[in-house]
Every structure is written in structure tokens, then in C-alpha cells.
Enzyme design. Structure first.
Site, PDB file in Angstrom:
ATOM      1  N   LYS A 182      -6.385  -1.246   4.809  1.00 30.01           N
ATOM      2  CA  LYS A 182      -6.404  -2.038   3.761  1.00 30.01           C
ATOM      3  C   LYS A 182      -5.648  -3.076   3.701  1.00 30.01           C
ATOM      4  O   LYS A 182      -6.077  -4.460   3.092  1.00 30.01           O
ATOM      5  CB  LYS A 182      -5.646  -1.098   2.375  1.00 30.01           C
ATOM      6  CG  LYS A 182      -6.552   0.241   1.940  1.00 30.01           C
ATOM      7  CD  LYS A 182      -5.521   1.269   1.217  1.00 30.01           C
ATOM      8  CE  LYS A 182      -6.078   2.670   1.176  1.00 30.01           C
ATOM      9  NZ  LYS A 182      -5.197   3.471   0.907  1.00 30.01           N
ATOM     10  N   ARG A 226       3.806   6.919   2.443  1.00 28.90           N
ATOM     11  CA  ARG A 226       4.906   8.114   2.159  1.00 28.90           C
ATOM     12  C   ARG A 226       5.779   8.126   3.024  1.00 28.90           C
ATOM     13  O   ARG A 226       5.829   7.835   4.218  1.00 28.90           O
ATOM     14  CB  ARG A 226       3.957   9.412   2.308  1.00 28.90           C
ATOM     15  CG  ARG A 226       4.628  10.622   2.186  1.00 28.90           C
ATOM     16  CD  ARG A 226       3.550  11.790   2.173  1.00 28.90           C
ATOM     17  NE  ARG A 226       3.023  11.750   3.376  1.00 28.90           N
ATOM     18  CZ  ARG A 226       3.107  12.459   4.495  1.00 28.90           C
ATOM     19  NH1 ARG A 226       4.327  13.267   4.521  1.00 28.90           N
ATOM     20  NH2 ARG A 226       2.546  12.532   5.413  1.00 28.90           N
TER      21      ARG A 226
END
Length: 806
Positions: A655, A544
Site C-alpha cells: 500500500k 500491528r
């Protein structure tokens, strides 16, 4: 459930006949997509009924996870993988001239979230289901989700994301289980014959919350849980009397007012109407969900006295904080509990996760708006506040400033975080550093009163999705090296450490990474028309867009590299491809300015033949889960460069790590725990730590001093307003050097610039030593198991939800 190929083919043909009146072989590709999804959904619903019956019979405690966001992504591939049915469906479809990959590409991402908060919620639903934990998620069925991002002339433009056009195939509406939510009006109160207050809510507007169930599968699990998404409707879709008078627009007005509540995630709230809409969204979510929970509990257990023993209602960040007064309202107004009894049940039922230390994200609502939308909830919150102040006076006496800081209602605003803190029996942060900051800083006064309720659960990821599904080649290599056990127990990834110095394994890792980079490079050509070299280092920052995440620092450093090459075209430099992907909140102008700058930097760099072969910059628009699944396996350097003390945890770092990317970052959020796992030698650290940041603020931070000491930085800043970028970026420059927008450089971008450049230079040098860099990559994969969402869910059960199951 064991289904054979012939069973599934029969189900596909039956669904095709029922839905489209044809056999599967005659269906169009779009029809086949819908048929396959509906068959998979029906399989999951059958498993759900069996699982529901099992846990209902045992009386097992149920978790209810309340979140404004669930960033689900796409479902078809995830569900087929979890069911172990990919091969069977692929074989059937291949015989009909269609590949599963074609259907995967047709599915839109479910537009139910924006960033890490929503993706974390979805990861936890996946892992809880894999572990067999009964959990129900609650959110809103946003018709248009967050938004579809397009970059036009450098500016982010927002367009409706009509994900339901194909995504609604996963949703099962239950109109018979709808709930009434009352908004506005006023409270007329009196006392009954026993002297108990009896509120009477009058002149209110009614919204009907209709539930849509999305089935959530777990890997190789008998469990199927559900995510309940509420859609807002009016009691009457059409005012016939107004329609008969020819007032056609007015005839639809009531329904339009109701339906707008579930239209869009996070409407801009920089104006009063936006604030009103957001608060209505939160109350509709909370009221409908809590009503549903209460009804379910009474049907199973008969008495609300046992609610804390049989239900854990979890508040994911402050958006669902209205659970506190809404549960009180239902217990008192609808079931006759006294205040003290209702408060006891509420406190023992509710738990809260804080996800931020950013003051603007700790929601505060104007009291006038709050009271106007929810008059009865306002009464309850005021009483909570009155009693809270009495309790605080016993501890902090006449320290009015401290007490005012801790109150739920003060200075004509309602503080949602304090509402959770004064009630919930467990409160947690999402990384060790974040939890420490909470207890030593913003929540320290509550921690002093009740230290036993505060704990930490570091975030985790659904690694089976982000590794096993997103990176199948790496997964197969791991299976061959360490066996299959890591798929069910992420801690077994550490077995890979025995290959730390194995050059043959390093070569296999590099080969897989290169193929993933080629796949991403092909996408970049199609999406951006930019050709990138798969042999260059892929430096990735995907998250973001927010100033504290410091995409700006990355962009400024790219300009520094550009200047270095322009000054000396023969300079030895590791070829780099910088990849950005991010959405800025629609009302966040400075974040949009940063995107515009990144695009301008990309245009400058990519069009200059002097740097060709050494630098490329790409901004990939419309970042979402499915795009992340393409980028992350190809990433080599993971940008986690937020100013220390501001990132609560992060999950993108995890991740990227489990896919072999090496972190370049500050000691912030979960980076601290990554550092503990891999050591300084297997990441690239730079910048101040949280204590250093605080110390600099205390001494007095003057950004210009850092510019004066760094000619390279001064030169880069001059480029922002020189016109060399094809546009001027005075706002960004002023935000860094002046108090025009508040405190100058509030996230210390300039203070960390030189050390960031040093770390980047080191990363480039190490990258040329392929054995060394591949060894670092391997260590990151091997040490990522601790960041599994399975571990996090077990910790929530044991530390927060009082479920001693694991």
C-alpha cells in the site's frame, strides 16, 4: 444498474419518510447519514439478488472464505466509489447543505479485525467481487471489535469500540436462517442395525448463531457478494422461572453466556477462561458457516457428492481449522456418509492459507479444553489422528519424533495447522520467501509426502481503495499520464516507467505528496497537539505491534539520531518526522512496553529545543483502516524492518509502495518481491537475509558482542535505564541482553542495528537529492501493479480453488 439523480432523490426521500417520518430536507445530519447508508445498502441488495440469480442459474462454483477477521474499514465511501455514484450523491446532499465528506467522517470503522490478516481478507472480497467471482465471506459480528486504543501516561489502554452504534446500518439480519451450535455435554454412542456408529450428543448447551449480511461491492461490477457475520444468542433470552423466583441475574445468565461469544475479537487467552472463549468463538463460526454452506448446496444441487465440484471452502489461517472435523461430522452424522467417503469429500473441498512461521501463532489447544467444549469433534479429531499416524508410519517408520511433530494430537494438545495439513488438498504461503520457508522448514515433512499440494500466492491489495480512493490527486495525475486503463488492470501502472527521468512529472509527484503531508500534519495537530513540518521526510511504520516487526529497532535508532544531534547541534541531517501507529494485543506485555518506549522517545525528542527542526516523533493512537488511508498517501519512507524469515508477506509495504513511498527494509516477506520489481537502487536494503539469520543462530548468537562493537548502540541501550527517558525500561533492555524472558534478543534487533543506521543515513542523504528520490518514488508506483489483489484472486482460482475462469 443505471440510476439517475431524480431516482436517487426519490429513494432518499422515501427512506427518510419510512424511517424517520420526514423529508430528507428536514432530517438531521445523523439521520441523513443513516438514510444515505440505507439507500446505498438497498441498491447493493438489489444488485446482489440479480447477481445471485445469475450465478445460481449457471451452477458456477462458489468460494466460501472463512476468517476470524475481516478488517473492512468504512463502507460508505468505498461503496459509492465502486457504484460510480459519488458525484450524484454529493450533488444531492450539497443542495441540502451537507457534504459527503461530513458523512464519511461520521462512519466508524467496522471493528472486525486487528491487522494484516483481516485487511487481506477484505481486500480479497473486494477484488473477487470486482472480478465477478461468487464468493461469500464468513466471520463473527463482534459487538465491540478489537478495542479502541488510548495512550495514557505512555501505556496502551483498551476501551470498548462500539462500532455497531452507527455501523449496524450496513448489516441485514436474517433470523430465519439461524443455526444451532452445540457446546459441551457428552457423547453417548451405539451402533445401528448395520453396525454403524451412531453418536448421541446429550447434556449440551445450545448457542443460536444468527447471520447478519454485509453487502460487498466491486468496482464497476455487476457483482455484489456478501460477508456473513454470526452473532451468538441463547435459545431463550430470559429464564422466566428464575425471574419469577426473584433470581433476576440468573434469569439472564444463559443469554449472557451465549452472547459473550460474539462480544470481542481475540479475547486475551493467557488464562483458561480466555482459551475457552476463543475456542468457542472458532467453533461457532465454523459450525454455523458449514451448516449454512451444506444447506445452500443441497438446495441448489441436491447431493453432497458434488460438494467439491461446486464449493471451495477456504481456511484463512488456522483459526477456522475446525472446518475439517465439522464437515466430517455433518457428512457422517447428519447425512450418513461412511468415514472414507466423508474424508474424500472433505479433503477435496477444503483449502488452507498459512500466514505465519511464528510457532506461537500456529494454534495449539489443550486437549482437555478441546474435548470439553466439543466432545463429538474431539472424537473425530482423534480418529483423524489415529489414521494419520498409520499413514505416517508407512513413510517415516519408527521416527517417533518426526511423527509426533506431524500428528494432530500429541503431548496433550491439538495442533490446528497439522489438522489443515493432513486434510486440505491445497496449502499455500503468502510470499515466495514464506512459501519456501514452509516447505523447507516447519512443514517440510508434509511437503515430502505430498509436494503437489503446496504452492504460493503472494498477497495483494485492493489498490482501488488504497490508491484511487485514498489518494485521488495521485490517481488523477496517473490518468493524465498513462490513461484510465490501470484502474481495471493494475499491470498498466508500468506504463509510468517512461516518465522515470521526467523532472516535470517528478515535480507533480512532489507537489501531490506535499499536499497529502499537509493534510496529515493537520490531523496530527488535532489528534496529538504536535506540530510537524510537512517539508521534513515522513518516515512511517504502521502495523500491528509485535517484537518481530521490530518497532523497537526504529525507536533505538531515533535515540541514536537524538544523541548525534546533541553531540553536534550543527550536524547536517535531513529533517525527519517519524510516525508510528500500532495496536498491541491486550495480553502482550512486551509489545505494550515498546509502545510506552516510543511515547517516551517522542516526549524526549519533541520537548528538546536542541533537536527542533531536525527530529519529530509521533505515535498516532487507535490505528485503523480510516487512519491508514490518511497516513499512507503522505508517507515517504516505508519501514518494513522485520527480522528476515519472520514476516510472512506484509501488505502495508504494498500500500505504501503504490502511493510512492520508498521501502527501507530487510529481505523478508514480500520485500523480496518488491526488490525484484524495483531493484536495489530504488529501495534501502539492510540487515541479514533469512539464511544469514539462520547461520547466526547456528553459530551462536550473543547480542552483547554486537553491543561491544558499537559504541553508538551501547550508548542507546544505556538510555533505557538511565532515567533520561522519564522512566526506566529494564524489561526491554533485559529482553535484548539476557535470558530473563527467554532467548536474548530473539529477533536480532541488536545484530541489525548498525546496518539499519547505515541505511537510514543513506535514505536521508538521497532524500536531499529531490530528483533522485522522486524518481525512486515513481519507480515504486510503476512497479506496484503485480501486488494487486486481482492478480492474487486469479491465482487462487487457478492454483487452489480449481476455478478455471481467468
Amino acid at each position: 444498474m443505471k440510476l439517475r439523480k431524480e431516482n436517487i432523490l426519490m429513494m432518499l426521500n422515501s427512506e427518510s419518510s419510512r424511517t424517520f417520518g420526514c423529508y430528507l430536507s428536514d432530517a438531521t445530519k445523523q439521520q441523513v447519514y443513516k438514510i444515505v447508508c440505507m439507500v446505498v445498502r438497498n441498491i447493493l441488495m438489489k444488485k446482489r439478488r440479480d447477481f445471485h440469480k445469475k450465478f445460481a442459474e449457471t451452477g458456477e462454483k462458489q468460494v466460501y472464505y472463512m476468517s476470524m477477521e475481516f478488517l473492512v474499514g468504512t463502507s460508505l465511501k468505498n461503496n459509492l466509489h465502486n457504484l460510480g455514484m459519488e458525484a450524484i450523491f454529493a450533488n444531492i446532499l450539497r443542495q441540502h447543505g451537507i457534504t459527503l465528506e461530513e458523512l464519511y467522517e461520521m462512519e466508524p470503522d467496522a471493528g472486525l479485525g486487528n491487522g494484516g490478516l483481516g485487511r487481506l481478507a477484505s481486500c480479497y472480497m473486494d477484488s473477487a467481487t470486482t472480478l465477478g467471482l461468487p464468493i461469500t465471506g464468513f466471520s463473527i459480528r463482534y459487538e465491540f471489535g478489537i478495542f479502541r486504543q488510548k495512550i495514557i501516561d505512555g501505556w496502551q489502554m483498551e476501551f470498548p469500540d462500539d462500532w455497531l452504534e452507527r455501523g449496524d446500518v450496513w448489516l441485514n439480519p436474517r433470523t430465519d436462517e439461524s443455526y444451532e451450535v452445540r457446546l459441551g455435554g457428552r457423547i453417548e454412542g451405539g451402533c445401528d442395525q448395520n453396525g454403524n456408529y451412531q453418536p448421541n450428543h446429550v447434556d449440551y448447551d445450545t448457542v443460536i448463531a444468527v447471520p447478519y449480511d454485509m453487502m460487498i461491492s466491486g468496482y464497476s461490477s455487476d457483482a455484489v457478494n456478501k460477508l456473513v457475520l454470526w452473532s451468538a444468542k441463547a435459545p431463550k433470552s430470559l429464564d422466566m422461572s428464575a425471574f419469577s423466583r426473584g433470581e433476576y441475574a440468573k434469569a439472564l445468565e444463559e443469554n449472557t453466556r451465549a452472547e459473550v461469544i460474539s462480544k470481542v475479537l481475540y479475547p486475551a487467552d493467557d488464562h483458561t477462561e480466555g482459551k475457552i472463549l476463543r475456542l468457542k468463538q472458532q467453533y461457532v463460526l465454523v459450525s454455523a458457516s458449514v451448516q449454512s454452506i451444506i444447506k445452500t448446496h443441497l438446495r441448489r444441487h441436491g447431493s453432497l457428492d458434488t460438494l467439491p465440484d461446486k464449493a471451495a471452502i477456504h481456511i484463512n489461517d488456522t483459526h477456522p481449522a475446525l472446518c475439517v472435523p465439522e464437515l466430517m461430522r455433518i457428512l457422517m452424522d447428519e447425512h450418513g456418509y461412511s468415514w472414507d467417503a466423508a474424508w474424500d469429500i472433505t479433503c477435496r473441498t477444503l483449502t488452507y492459507t498459512n500466514h505465519t512461521v511464528m510457532s506461537e501463532a500456529l494454534e495449539r489447544w489443550p486437549a482437555s479444553i478441546f474435548a470439553g467444549i466439543m466432545p463429538r469433534i474431539w472424537q473425530i479429531v482423534c480418529e483423524i489422528n489415529r489414521r494419520l499416524e498409520e499413514d505416517l508410519r508407512k513413510v517415516y517408520h519408527d521416527d517417533d519424533r518426526k511423527i509426533a511433530y506431524m500428528l494432530v494430537v500429541a503431548n496433550n494438545e491439538v495442533r490446528m495447522a497439522n489438522l489443515c495439513l493432513c486434510c486440505c488438498h491445497a496449502v499455500n504461503g503468502v510470499s515466495a520467501l514464506h512459501s519456501e520457508i514452509l516447505t523447507k522448514s516447519i512443514f517440510k515433512d508434509y511437503f515430502y509426502i505430498a509436494p503437489e499440494k503446496f504452492t504460493n500466492v503472494t498477497n495483494g491489495i485492493a489498490y482501488r481503495r488504497w490508491l484511487c480512493q485514498a489518494n485521488p490527486a495521485l490517481t488523477e495525475l496517473l490518468k493524465g499520464l498513462i490513461g484510465h486503463e490501470f484502474i481495471e488492470n493494475a499491470e498498466r501502472l508500468s506504463d509510468l516507467m517512461k516518465y522515470k527521468d521526467d523532472k516535470q512529472v517528478h515535480a507533480e509527484l512532489e507537489k501531490i505528496k506535499l499536499e497529502n503531508k499537509k493534510r496529515l500534519a493537520n490531523y496530527i495537530v488535532q489528534a496529538n497537539g504536535i506540530s510537524v513540518d510537512p517539508n521534513s521526510m515522513f518516515d512511517v511504520q504502521i502495523k500491528r505491534l509485535h517484537e518481530y516487526k521490530r518497532q523497537l529497532l526504529n525507536a533505538l535508532h531515533i535515540l541514536h539520531l537524538y544523541n548525534t544531534i546533541k553531540d553536534n547541534p550543527d550536524v547536517e541531517m535531513t529533517p525527519r518526522t517519524f510516525l508510528f501507529a500500532a495496536k498491541a494485543s491486550s495480553g502482550y506485555l512486551m509489545a505494550k512496553q515498546v509502545i510506552r518506549l516510543i511515547v517516551a522517545v517522542a516526549n524526549l525528542v519533541n520537548s528538546d529545543p536542541a533537536v527542533n527542526g531536525k527530529l519529530k516523533v509521533v505515535f498516532l493512537e487507535d490505528y485503523k483502516v480510516s487512519l491508514a488511508e490518511l497516513i499512507i498517501p503522505a508517507a515517504e519512507l516505508s519501514e518494513q524492518i522485520s527480522v528476515a524469515g519472520k514476516e510472512a508477506s506484509g501488505t502495508g509495504n504494498m500500500k505504501l509502495m503504490i502511493n510512492g513511498a520508498v521501502t527501507i527494509g530487510t529481505m523478508d516477506g514480500a520485500n523480496v518481491e518488491i526488490f525484484r520489481q524495483v531493484g536495489r537502487e530504488n529501495m534501502f536494503l539492510f540487515g541479514m537475509d533469512a539464511d544469514g539469520v539462520e547461520a547466526l543462530w547456528q553459530r551462536g548468537y550473543r547480542p552483547q558482542e554486537f553491543v561491544d562493537r558499537s559504541p553508538a548502540l551501547a550508548r542507546v541501550l544505556s538510555m533505557l535505564t538511565s532515567g533520561v527517558l522519564g522512566a526506566r525500561f529494564d524489561d526491554i533492555r533485559d529482553a535484548l541482553l539476557t535470558d530473563r524472558f527467554g532467548v536474548a534478543d530473539p529477533f536480532m534487533t541488536l545484530a541489525d542495528f548498525d546496518d539499519y543506521a547505515r541505511a537510514q543515513d543513506l535514505a536521508g542523504t538521497v532524500y536531499t537529492n529531490r530528483s533522485k528520490f522522486n524518481s525512486m518514488s515513481l519507480v515504486n508506483i510503476a512497479q506496484a501493479g503485480v501486488f494487486s489483489a486481482d492478480r492474487a484472486i486469479k491465482e487462487y482460482c487457478n492454483k487452489i480453488w480449481n476455478i478455471n475462469k481467468y
